[in-house]
Design an enzyme around this catalytic site. Sequence first.
Site, PDB file in Angstrom:
ATOM      1  N   SER A 135       0.870  -1.174   0.000  1.00 19.33           N
ATOM      2  CA  SER A 135       0.000   0.000   0.000  1.00 19.33           C
ATOM      3  C   SER A 135       0.906   1.222   0.000  1.00 19.33           C
ATOM      4  O   SER A 135       1.714   1.389   0.912  1.00 19.33           O
ATOM      5  CB  SER A 135      -0.878  -0.028   1.244  1.00 19.33           C
ATOM      6  N   LYS A 161      -1.054  -1.112  -4.506  1.00 22.22           N
ATOM      7  CA  LYS A 161      -2.220  -0.292  -4.147  1.00 22.22           C
ATOM      8  C   LYS A 161      -1.735   1.124  -3.910  1.00 22.22           C
ATOM      9  O   LYS A 161      -0.726   1.327  -3.231  1.00 22.22           O
ATOM     10  CB  LYS A 161      -2.872  -0.879  -2.894  1.00 22.22           C
ATOM     11  N   LYS A 163      -2.976   5.056  -2.651  1.00 17.58           N
ATOM     12  CA  LYS A 163      -3.999   5.853  -1.988  1.00 17.58           C
ATOM     13  C   LYS A 163      -4.419   6.961  -2.938  1.00 17.58           C
ATOM     14  O   LYS A 163      -3.564   7.569  -3.610  1.00 17.58           O
ATOM     15  CB  LYS A 163      -3.435   6.448  -0.696  1.00 17.58           C
ATOM     16  N   ASP A 188      -7.157   2.952  -3.211  1.00 15.08           N
ATOM     17  CA  ASP A 188      -7.888   3.003  -1.937  1.00 15.08           C
ATOM     18  C   ASP A 188      -8.179   4.466  -1.599  1.00 15.08           C
ATOM     19  O   ASP A 188      -7.260   5.262  -1.437  1.00 15.08           O
ATOM     20  CB  ASP A 188      -7.039   2.359  -0.828  1.00 15.08           C
ATOM     21  N   GLU A 213     -11.085   0.592  -3.467  1.00 14.75           N
ATOM     22  CA  GLU A 213     -11.378   0.277  -2.065  1.00 14.75           C
ATOM     23  C   GLU A 213     -12.029   1.468  -1.373  1.00 14.75           C
ATOM     24  O   GLU A 213     -11.530   2.599  -1.457  1.00 14.75           O
ATOM     25  CB  GLU A 213     -10.053  -0.094  -1.379  1.00 14.75           C
ATOM     26  N   ASP A 238     -13.728  -1.840   3.023  1.00 14.93           N
ATOM     27  CA  ASP A 238     -12.798  -1.937   4.154  1.00 14.93           C
ATOM     28  C   ASP A 238     -13.540  -1.387   5.382  1.00 14.93           C
ATOM     29  O   ASP A 238     -14.172  -2.159   6.130  1.00 14.93           O
ATOM     30  CB  ASP A 238     -11.523  -1.133   3.813  1.00 14.93           C
ATOM     31  N   LYS A 262      -9.604  -6.919   8.066  1.00 13.90           N
ATOM     32  CA  LYS A 262      -8.562  -6.507   9.005  1.00 13.90           C
ATOM     33  C   LYS A 262      -8.927  -7.084  10.355  1.00 13.90           C
ATOM     34  O   LYS A 262     -10.029  -6.854  10.854  1.00 13.90           O
ATOM     35  CB  LYS A 262      -8.488  -4.980   9.093  1.00 13.90           C
ATOM     36  N   GLY A 290      -3.968  -3.985   6.043  1.00  8.34           N
ATOM     37  CA  GLY A 290      -2.912  -3.642   6.994  1.00  8.34           C
ATOM     38  C   GLY A 290      -3.229  -2.338   7.696  1.00  8.34           C
ATOM     39  O   GLY A 290      -4.018  -1.528   7.201  1.00  8.34           O
TER      40      GLY A 290
HETATM   41  O1  OSB Z   1      -7.225   1.808   4.458  1.00 11.24           O
HETATM   42  O2  OSB Z   1      -6.015   0.096   4.200  1.00 11.24           O
HETATM   43  C1  OSB Z   1      -6.194   1.188   4.721  1.00 11.24           C
HETATM   44  C2  OSB Z   1      -3.112   2.217   6.774  1.00 11.24           C
HETATM   45  C3  OSB Z   1      -3.714   2.854   7.830  1.00 11.24           C
HETATM   46  C4  OSB Z   1      -5.082   2.969   7.847  1.00 11.24           C
HETATM   47  C5  OSB Z   1      -5.861   2.446   6.812  1.00 11.24           C
HETATM   48  C6  OSB Z   1      -5.269   1.791   5.749  1.00 11.24           C
HETATM   49  C7  OSB Z   1      -3.862   1.702   5.719  1.00 11.24           C
HETATM   50  C8  OSB Z   1      -3.113   1.107   4.630  1.00 11.24           C
HETATM   51  C9  OSB Z   1      -1.729   0.632   4.997  1.00 11.24           C
HETATM   52  O3  OSB Z   1      -3.489   1.071   3.484  1.00 11.24           O
HETATM   53  C10 OSB Z   1      -1.513  -0.810   4.875  1.00 11.24           C
HETATM   54  C11 OSB Z   1      -0.201  -1.205   5.493  1.00 11.24           C
HETATM   55  O4  OSB Z   1       0.817  -1.141   4.784  1.00 11.24           O
HETATM   56  O5  OSB Z   1      -0.180  -1.604   6.664  1.00 11.24           O
HETATM   57 MG    MG Z   2      -8.362   0.639   3.119  1.00 10.59          MG
END
Ligand code: OSB
Ligand code: MG
Length: 368
Positions: A135, A161, A163, A188, A213, A238, A262, A290
Amino acid sequence: MKIERIELRLIQMPLLSPFETSFGRTTLRRIVLVRVDVEGRTGWGEVTAGESPFYSYETPETAWHILRDFLIPWTLKKSWNDPSDLAPAFRPIRGHYMAKAALENALWDIAAQEKNLPLAKLVGGTVEEIPCGVSIGIKPSIPELLETVAREVAAGYQRIKVKVKPGWDVNVLDAIRARFPRILLMADANSAYSLADITHLKEFDRFNLMMVEQPLGWDDLLDHARLQKQITTPVCLDESIHTADDARKAIEMGACKIINIKLGRVGGFTGARAVHEVCRARHVPVWCGGMLESGIGRAHNIAMSALPGFTLPGDVSASKRYWSEDIIEPEVTVSAHGTIRVPLAAGLGYSPKLAQIDKLTVRKESFE
Ligand code: OSB
Ligand code: MG
């Protein structure tokens, strides 16, 4: 099992580089660890809440409060046969899934040690290695993002992925696809859009994304169902999914075609297995999300990712992407083809580094 002692610790760990999403930027993680001692065995769990109540309402402080004043006293009052008995006992407390998960998951660690099984096996895992993605947060510029994508693809990660948020989306996806036409790619949004953005969201369809996402509200299902009818890119939920019932309703409504599980967000392994079952019965693929976890939460994520419905690469990646030094040994490493081997040792399969944890601890409290 008769629990002798439960300890809460708040640790602080600086991220190697800041992580930015549509709701904000993280540089320093503040993580609550739960340590449980039972008959000479020690189990560990991690509260995966963010520092601020932006991903969800939970924070390390709300989790500390719910654990100290409710979950821990309730847990110490009884003797437990199985970690899956905790979730029903915790049900009167509404929400606070990440606080519940940390305590339940520590007991799963102990149960796996008692049964001399790898945690992955105990929870129903069937695979030897798990497929990994990364991510990648919002960066100061598109060239910097492209360099990061190039580095992670070269490292072997199977899926990228990124953001997105208004102003950092179609332009960014365009640039990535121009340079990497064939990689498995997804976006995401962490709830950065609303149905009013439908014309704009339809543009995502031209990038051949595996999924988008959580584009809409953090607690929404209905608008996601409306959106999914109008776009070809699969929607993955999510933030909106906390229970097996949420998953069932989302799938029945057509609010998503994929679900990110999660452990913290669904209250621990018992909740995660239930969501996984609902999805599997309906042929909806899942993957492990994550939360910038330390090695302890990461080890739990690896165990969960071994379940058979986790068919898509997750956001579970190497320790060295986050930390100069992780709190477990060995650290989590990823193979050149983007996989993590599920450990074969009993319990978590990684050892918490007690001296390192002590060094990072800024507060602790124990309960007998
Ligand atoms: O939306 O998946 C998410 C991190 C913090 C809060 C929300 C998210 C995330 C990530 C990071 O996308 C995933 C990771 O590398 O741990
Ligand atoms: Mg997410």
